[in-house]
Write a protein that holds these residues in place. Structure first.
Motif, mmCIF file in Angstrom:
data_model
loop_
_atom_site.group_PDB
_atom_site.id
_atom_site.type_symbol
_atom_site.label_atom_id
_atom_site.label_comp_id
_atom_site.label_asym_id
_atom_site.label_seq_id
_atom_site.Cartn_x
_atom_site.Cartn_y
_atom_site.Cartn_z
ATOM 1 N N MET A 1 0.284 -12.571 -4.433
ATOM 2 C CA MET A 1 -0.532 -11.823 -5.376
ATOM 3 C C MET A 1 0.166 -10.522 -5.728
ATOM 4 N N ALA A 2 0.470 -10.332 -6.969
ATOM 5 C CA ALA A 2 1.141 -9.109 -7.384
ATOM 6 C C ALA A 2 0.138 -7.979 -7.515
ATOM 7 N N ALA A 3 0.554 -6.760 -7.179
ATOM 8 C CA ALA A 3 -0.334 -5.611 -7.242
ATOM 9 C C ALA A 3 -0.447 -5.093 -8.659
ATOM 10 N N THR A 4 -1.489 -4.305 -8.913
ATOM 11 C CA THR A 4 -1.687 -3.663 -10.192
ATOM 12 C C THR A 4 -1.609 -2.162 -9.992
ATOM 13 N N GLU A 5 -1.684 -1.397 -11.092
ATOM 14 C CA GLU A 5 -1.615 0.058 -10.979
ATOM 15 C C GLU A 5 -2.777 0.597 -10.157
ATOM 16 N N MET A 6 -3.947 -0.020 -10.310
ATOM 17 C CA MET A 6 -5.106 0.443 -9.563
ATOM 18 C C MET A 6 -5.101 -0.083 -8.137
ATOM 19 N N GLY A 7 -4.247 -1.080 -7.854
ATOM 20 C CA GLY A 7 -4.171 -1.618 -6.505
ATOM 21 C C GLY A 7 -4.783 -3.002 -6.415
ATOM 22 N N TYR A 8 -4.649 -3.655 -5.279
ATOM 23 C CA TYR A 8 -5.182 -4.973 -5.083
ATOM 24 C C TYR A 8 -6.645 -4.966 -4.779
ATOM 25 N N GLY B 1 1.487 -25.451 -8.370
ATOM 26 C CA GLY B 1 2.207 -24.196 -8.490
ATOM 27 C C GLY B 1 1.884 -23.382 -7.273
ATOM 28 N N GLY B 2 1.875 -22.033 -7.398
ATOM 29 C CA GLY B 2 1.431 -21.224 -6.273
ATOM 30 C C GLY B 2 2.222 -19.964 -6.116
ATOM 31 N N GLY B 3 1.832 -19.173 -5.103
ATOM 32 C CA GLY B 3 2.445 -17.879 -4.885
ATOM 33 C C GLY B 3 3.420 -17.874 -3.754
ATOM 34 N N GLY B 4 3.902 -19.011 -3.330
ATOM 35 C CA GLY B 4 4.815 -19.064 -2.202
ATOM 36 C C GLY B 4 6.205 -18.607 -2.553
ATOM 37 N N SER B 5 7.052 -18.448 -1.530
ATOM 38 C CA SER B 5 8.418 -18.037 -1.752
ATOM 39 C C SER B 5 9.208 -19.171 -2.350
ATOM 40 N N PRO B 6 10.342 -18.873 -3.052
ATOM 41 C CA PRO B 6 11.117 -19.917 -3.692
ATOM 42 C C PRO B 6 11.542 -20.979 -2.700
ATOM 43 N N LEU C 1 -13.038 -15.633 -0.041
ATOM 44 C CA LEU C 1 -11.974 -14.666 0.221
ATOM 45 C C LEU C 1 -11.616 -14.097 -1.138
ATOM 46 N N VAL C 2 -12.110 -12.913 -1.438
ATOM 47 C CA VAL C 2 -12.017 -12.385 -2.791
ATOM 48 C C VAL C 2 -11.063 -11.187 -2.855
ATOM 49 N N PRO C 3 -10.013 -11.272 -3.681
ATOM 50 C CA PRO C 3 -9.157 -10.113 -3.935
ATOM 51 C C PRO C 3 -9.924 -9.097 -4.782
ATOM 52 N N ASN D 1 -0.789 -14.802 2.993
ATOM 53 C CA ASN D 1 -0.748 -15.500 1.715
ATOM 54 C C ASN D 1 0.663 -15.985 1.384
ATOM 55 N N PRO D 2 1.034 -17.179 1.892
ATOM 56 C CA PRO D 2 2.252 -17.805 1.405
ATOM 57 C C PRO D 2 2.015 -18.520 0.081
ATOM 58 N N GLY D 3 0.763 -18.777 -0.269
ATOM 59 C CA GLY D 3 0.435 -19.448 -1.509
ATOM 60 C C GLY D 3 0.743 -20.930 -1.510
ATOM 61 N N THR D 4 1.170 -21.444 -0.381
ATOM 62 C CA THR D 4 1.492 -22.846 -0.198
ATOM 63 C C THR D 4 1.375 -23.144 1.286
#
Length: 315
Positions: free
Chosen positions: A1-8, A33-38, A65-67, A211-214
């Motif tokens: 999950m990428a962060a934003t200016e206001m934060g996660y 798909g997903g947020g895992g490493s390459p 589980l809510v971001p 969060n490996p996303g996979t």
């Protein structure tokens, strides 16, 4: 999950240890798909064959589980008319926790804002927001990025200590997590720091989510209480790696984003995930061309209502 200016941007409870290879099937899904490493997807040799999903009885309810990326306060007016109020997103998450176990991930600025005396405006705002969540029974996790095991572990541990000293969170959400066994020592140390430093207000052991996303290697999953094994804009669920087949499905979270047809899909998706024993879920229609976690799903309240019904039907 990428962060934003206001934060996660509850508590994990083990279900019966059903076979994941028998449980994690039955969703209406396409390519993964997903947020895992390459290169982190399981190989054909690592995957187990999928079988028909079971409907074994659950012993505990499904939670969310809510971001919760947004700032705890919203403002209006200027000068003498300037005023602040509690963020509607934060109060909505707090309200949902009355009927569904809720774990919320907060992030002041891609990690914690430093402790200060007197507290900064941001620190004060998050302390206020966390208080609202705690009063509603929400388990609150502080966001910490790990850059797939490449971030200096001392910096990771420093973020954990800051959350422990100045935020009163209940645990840590480690993001950008590697799925590779070679990083197990790194994540084991990070998790140990979280459990040693953080003392939840309810007297429990600190909760660790990753969060490996996979699906990660089993040695990575073993470091955490909750593993996000899917974070993607698609709905695919890959076959379970053999090494994870002994894990209770309650230890996994499923996040799906950018679902434009969510009103039509949500109830059936949640029902399927529930029957398969998933511990935590969050589905959102946010993310088309932007940050999917910057705002709550427009269907968040409906998701809470559906989960409440599913949990009640089990009792």
């Amino acid at each position: 999950m990428a962060a934003t200016e206001m934060g996660y941007l509850g508590r994990f409870e083990a279900f019966g240890k059903w076979s994941l290879s028998a449980l994690l099937t039955g969703l209406l899904m396409t390519a993964c798909g997903g947020g895992g490493s390459p290169g982190s997807s399981p190989t054909a040799e690592q995957q187990t064959s999928q079988t028909t999903a079971t409907t074994a009885a659950r012993s505990t309810p499904m939670g969310v589980l809510v971001p919760l990326y947004g700032y705890p306060l919203v403002s209006s007016g200027s000068g003498a008319s300037y005023a602040t109020a509690d963020s509607p997103a934060w109060t909505q998450v707090a309200a949902g926790a009355a009927v569904v176990p809720t774990v919320a991930i907060i992030n002041p600025s891609n990690g914690p804002v430093a402790c200060s005396s007197p507290p900064s405006a941001t620190l004060s705002a998050f302390a206020h927001g966390i208080g609202i969540l705690h009063a509603a029974g929400v388990t609150v996790l502080g966001y910490v990025r790990t850059s797939y095991g490449q971030r200096d572990l001392a910096q990771v541990e420093a973020d954990v200590q800051t959350y422990a000293q100045c935020y009163g969170v209940d645990g840590v959400f480690f993001d950008e997590v590697s799925s590779q066994a070679s990083q197990a020592g790194y994540y084991g140390q990070a998790a140990a720091a979280a459990r040693a430093d953080i003392r939840p207000i309810r007297g429990e052991t600190a909760l660790v989510a990753i969060n490996p996303g996979t699906y990660p290697d089993s040695t990575i999953a073993a470091t955490a209480d909750i593993t996000v094994m899917h974070e993607s804009a698609d709905l695919n669920l890959a076959a379970v790696p053999a090494g994870l087949s002994r894990y209770a499905p309650a230890r996994f979270a499923y996040l799906a984003l950018g679902l434009s047809n969510l009103p039509q899909l949500q109830a059936s998706m949640l029902s399927s995930l529930y029957r398969q024993g998933f511990g935590y879920v969050d589905l959102t229609d946010q993310g088309a061309g932007g940050d999917p976690w910057a705002a709550l799903s427009t269907q968040y309240t409906a998701m809470i209502q559906t989960l409440q019904q599913l949990n009640q039907e089990q009792n």
